[in-house]
Design a protein around this motif. Structure first.
Motif, PDB file in Angstrom:
ATOM      1  N   PHE A 184     -45.742  42.998   8.551  1.00  0.00           N
ATOM      2  CA  PHE A 184     -45.881  41.649   9.099  1.00  0.00           C
ATOM      3  C   PHE A 184     -47.332  41.155   9.040  1.00  0.00           C
ATOM      4  O   PHE A 184     -47.603  40.014   9.394  1.00  0.00           O
ATOM      5  CB  PHE A 184     -45.401  41.623  10.549  1.00  0.00           C
ATOM      6  CG  PHE A 184     -43.927  41.415  10.700  1.00  0.00           C
ATOM      7  CD1 PHE A 184     -43.418  40.310  11.358  1.00  0.00           C
ATOM      8  CD2 PHE A 184     -43.027  42.335  10.197  1.00  0.00           C
ATOM      9  CE1 PHE A 184     -42.048  40.124  11.509  1.00  0.00           C
ATOM     10  CE2 PHE A 184     -41.674  42.172  10.339  1.00  0.00           C
ATOM     11  CZ  PHE A 184     -41.171  41.063  10.990  1.00  0.00           C
ATOM     12  N   GLY A 185     -48.254  42.024   8.632  1.00  0.00           N
ATOM     13  CA  GLY A 185     -49.660  41.642   8.604  1.00  0.00           C
ATOM     14  C   GLY A 185     -50.347  41.775   9.937  1.00  0.00           C
ATOM     15  O   GLY A 185     -51.352  41.094  10.198  1.00  0.00           O
ATOM     16  N   GLY A 186     -49.824  42.655  10.798  1.00  0.00           N
ATOM     17  CA  GLY A 186     -50.388  42.793  12.138  1.00  0.00           C
ATOM     18  C   GLY A 186     -51.567  43.734  12.234  1.00  0.00           C
ATOM     19  O   GLY A 186     -52.159  43.854  13.311  1.00  0.00           O
ATOM     20  N   LEU A 187     -51.922  44.418  11.144  1.00  0.00           N
ATOM     21  CA  LEU A 187     -53.077  45.317  11.148  1.00  0.00           C
ATOM     22  C   LEU A 187     -54.254  44.630  10.464  1.00  0.00           C
ATOM     23  O   LEU A 187     -54.197  44.292   9.287  1.00  0.00           O
ATOM     24  CB  LEU A 187     -52.750  46.633  10.429  1.00  0.00           C
ATOM     25  CG  LEU A 187     -51.660  47.514  11.056  1.00  0.00           C
ATOM     26  CD1 LEU A 187     -51.499  48.795  10.251  1.00  0.00           C
ATOM     27  CD2 LEU A 187     -51.991  47.840  12.504  1.00  0.00           C
ATOM     28  N   HIS A 188     -55.314  44.440  11.209  1.00  0.00           N
ATOM     29  CA  HIS A 188     -56.512  43.790  10.668  1.00  0.00           C
ATOM     30  C   HIS A 188     -57.369  44.774   9.875  1.00  0.00           C
ATOM     31  O   HIS A 188     -58.124  44.381   8.995  1.00  0.00           O
ATOM     32  CB  HIS A 188     -57.325  43.191  11.815  1.00  0.00           C
ATOM     33  CG  HIS A 188     -58.454  42.322  11.371  1.00  0.00           C
ATOM     34  ND1 HIS A 188     -58.272  41.092  10.788  1.00  0.00           N
ATOM     35  CD2 HIS A 188     -59.807  42.512  11.436  1.00  0.00           C
ATOM     36  CE1 HIS A 188     -59.441  40.553  10.507  1.00  0.00           C
ATOM     37  NE2 HIS A 188     -60.387  41.392  10.890  1.00  0.00           N
ATOM     38  N   SER A 189     -57.256  46.057  10.203  1.00  0.00           N
ATOM     39  CA  SER A 189     -58.052  47.109   9.565  1.00  0.00           C
ATOM     40  C   SER A 189     -57.154  48.297   9.245  1.00  0.00           C
ATOM     41  O   SER A 189     -56.216  48.588  10.000  1.00  0.00           O
ATOM     42  CB  SER A 189     -59.198  47.551  10.489  1.00  0.00           C
ATOM     43  OG  SER A 189     -59.797  48.749  10.020  1.00  0.00           O
ATOM     44  N   PRO A 190     -57.424  49.008   8.141  1.00  0.00           N
ATOM     45  CA  PRO A 190     -56.644  50.221   7.844  1.00  0.00           C
ATOM     46  C   PRO A 190     -56.750  51.277   8.940  1.00  0.00           C
ATOM     47  O   PRO A 190     -55.884  52.153   9.042  1.00  0.00           O
ATOM     48  CB  PRO A 190     -57.261  50.725   6.531  1.00  0.00           C
ATOM     49  CG  PRO A 190     -57.896  49.526   5.911  1.00  0.00           C
ATOM     50  CD  PRO A 190     -58.380  48.688   7.058  1.00  0.00           C
ATOM     51  N   LEU A 191     -57.812  51.208   9.750  1.00  0.00           N
ATOM     52  CA  LEU A 191     -57.947  52.159  10.863  1.00  0.00           C
ATOM     53  C   LEU A 191     -56.797  52.026  11.858  1.00  0.00           C
ATOM     54  O   LEU A 191     -56.560  52.926  12.656  1.00  0.00           O
ATOM     55  CB  LEU A 191     -59.281  51.929  11.594  1.00  0.00           C
ATOM     56  CG  LEU A 191     -60.559  52.331  10.849  1.00  0.00           C
ATOM     57  CD1 LEU A 191     -61.779  51.936  11.660  1.00  0.00           C
ATOM     58  CD2 LEU A 191     -60.563  53.831  10.582  1.00  0.00           C
ATOM     59  N   GLY A 192     -56.072  50.909  11.782  1.00  0.00           N
ATOM     60  CA  GLY A 192     -54.952  50.709  12.679  1.00  0.00           C
ATOM     61  C   GLY A 192     -53.874  51.765  12.523  1.00  0.00           C
ATOM     62  O   GLY A 192     -53.104  52.016  13.457  1.00  0.00           O
ATOM     63  N   LEU A 193     -53.813  52.419  11.364  1.00  0.00           N
ATOM     64  CA  LEU A 193     -52.838  53.486  11.172  1.00  0.00           C
ATOM     65  C   LEU A 193     -53.111  54.672  12.099  1.00  0.00           C
ATOM     66  O   LEU A 193     -52.205  55.437  12.424  1.00  0.00           O
ATOM     67  CB  LEU A 193     -52.851  53.947   9.707  1.00  0.00           C
ATOM     68  CG  LEU A 193     -52.431  52.886   8.672  1.00  0.00           C
ATOM     69  CD1 LEU A 193     -52.606  53.435   7.270  1.00  0.00           C
ATOM     70  CD2 LEU A 193     -50.999  52.436   8.906  1.00  0.00           C
TER      71      LEU A 193
END
Length: 260
Positions: free
Chosen positions: A136-145
């Motif tokens: 959905f595009g809810g992660l602004h940064s790959p660190l969100g994983l």
């Protein structure tokens, strides 16, 4: 070590068998409802919020702001759900914990097995939810994983003390209080939907006492790529303290109930 491994295998076999029989009943609460929240709040309400400006949210979309909070809130709700009625049932009604104690398992082994299963339930749900957030595009940064292990820790920080509380009950009347005065306020005032700095001071400080706020804060910082090392350590230490103290209390409660 061999005894500990054998005890762990016994627990694994039991909980795997249970989940094979019950997983279909968890689809709506574990997967569908979080996705509906994400769509309604992040996309539906989010489009209205974004049209008014995102300066108060740090310049990110409302979807990117609330997605990590919804992930952490989902982890907490699943963990508490698995720590209340199932635990009381095992001690009071079905008494399957008593059957476990009839084997070489100790009360501590039973608690570890229960908490491990709860961690599995939280992780299996949140990994799917995190993937949907990313789509959905809810992660602004790959660190969100990296929010996945954080929200599992959030779940365990809530599960351990709730398991301890449930082990001391004689009936299920106290469990409704957990949801009414614990889960619901934590969900509403965790900072998942708005910054808690907008609350009155006395409510704002109460929000900081909740482990969910620390999980939401850390998950959001990872997702937005705005990490502060000292705050990361504070959040992790607080969550680990809840988990560690709760686990000790749970072992004490199970020992009292199962052995006397």
């Amino acid at each position: 070590m061999s005894v500990a491994l054998e005890n762990g295998r016994r627990q694994y076999d039991y909980w795997l068998t249970v989940y094979k029989r019950t997983w279909k009943g968890t689809l709506i609460s574990s997967f569908l409802l979080p996705m509906l929240y994400l769509a309604a709040m992040g996309i539906g309400l989010g489009s209205f919020v974004d049209s008014k400006g995102t300066d108060a949210l740090g310049g990110v979309s409302y979807l990117q702001f609330i997605a990590p909070g919804l992930l952490a809130s989902t982890a907490l709700q699943i963990a508490v759900g698995e720590s209340t009625y199932p635990v009381l049932s095992g001690l009071k009604w079905q008494k399957f914990y008593h059957s476990m104690i009839a084997t070489p398992l100790r009360p501590a082994d039973v608690v570890y097995g229960q908490l491990t299963f709860i961690a599995f339930r939280v992780a299996s749900t949140c990994v799917v939810f995190l993937g949907i957030i990313a789509l959905f595009g809810g992660l602004h940064s790959p660190l969100g994983l990296l929010a996945l292990p954080v929200v599992v820790l959030v779940g365990m920080a809530a599960a351990a003390p709730v398991v301890a509380f449930a082990s001391g009950l004689e009936n299920d009347s106290g469990l409704a209080m957990v949801f009414r005065f614990g889960v619901v306020p934590a969900f509403l005032f965790s900072g998942a939907f708005f910054p808690v700095s907008q609350l009155p001071n006395w409510i704002e400080w109460l929000a900081y006492l909740s482990p969910l706020w620390h999980g939401v804060q850390l998950s959001r910082d990872l997702s937005l790529g705005t990490l502060h090392p000292w705050l990361v350590l504070l959040n992790l230490a607080y969550l680990l303290a809840w988990f560690g103290i709760g686990t000790k209390l749970a072992i004490r409660g199970f020992t009292r109930k199962l052995i006397g």
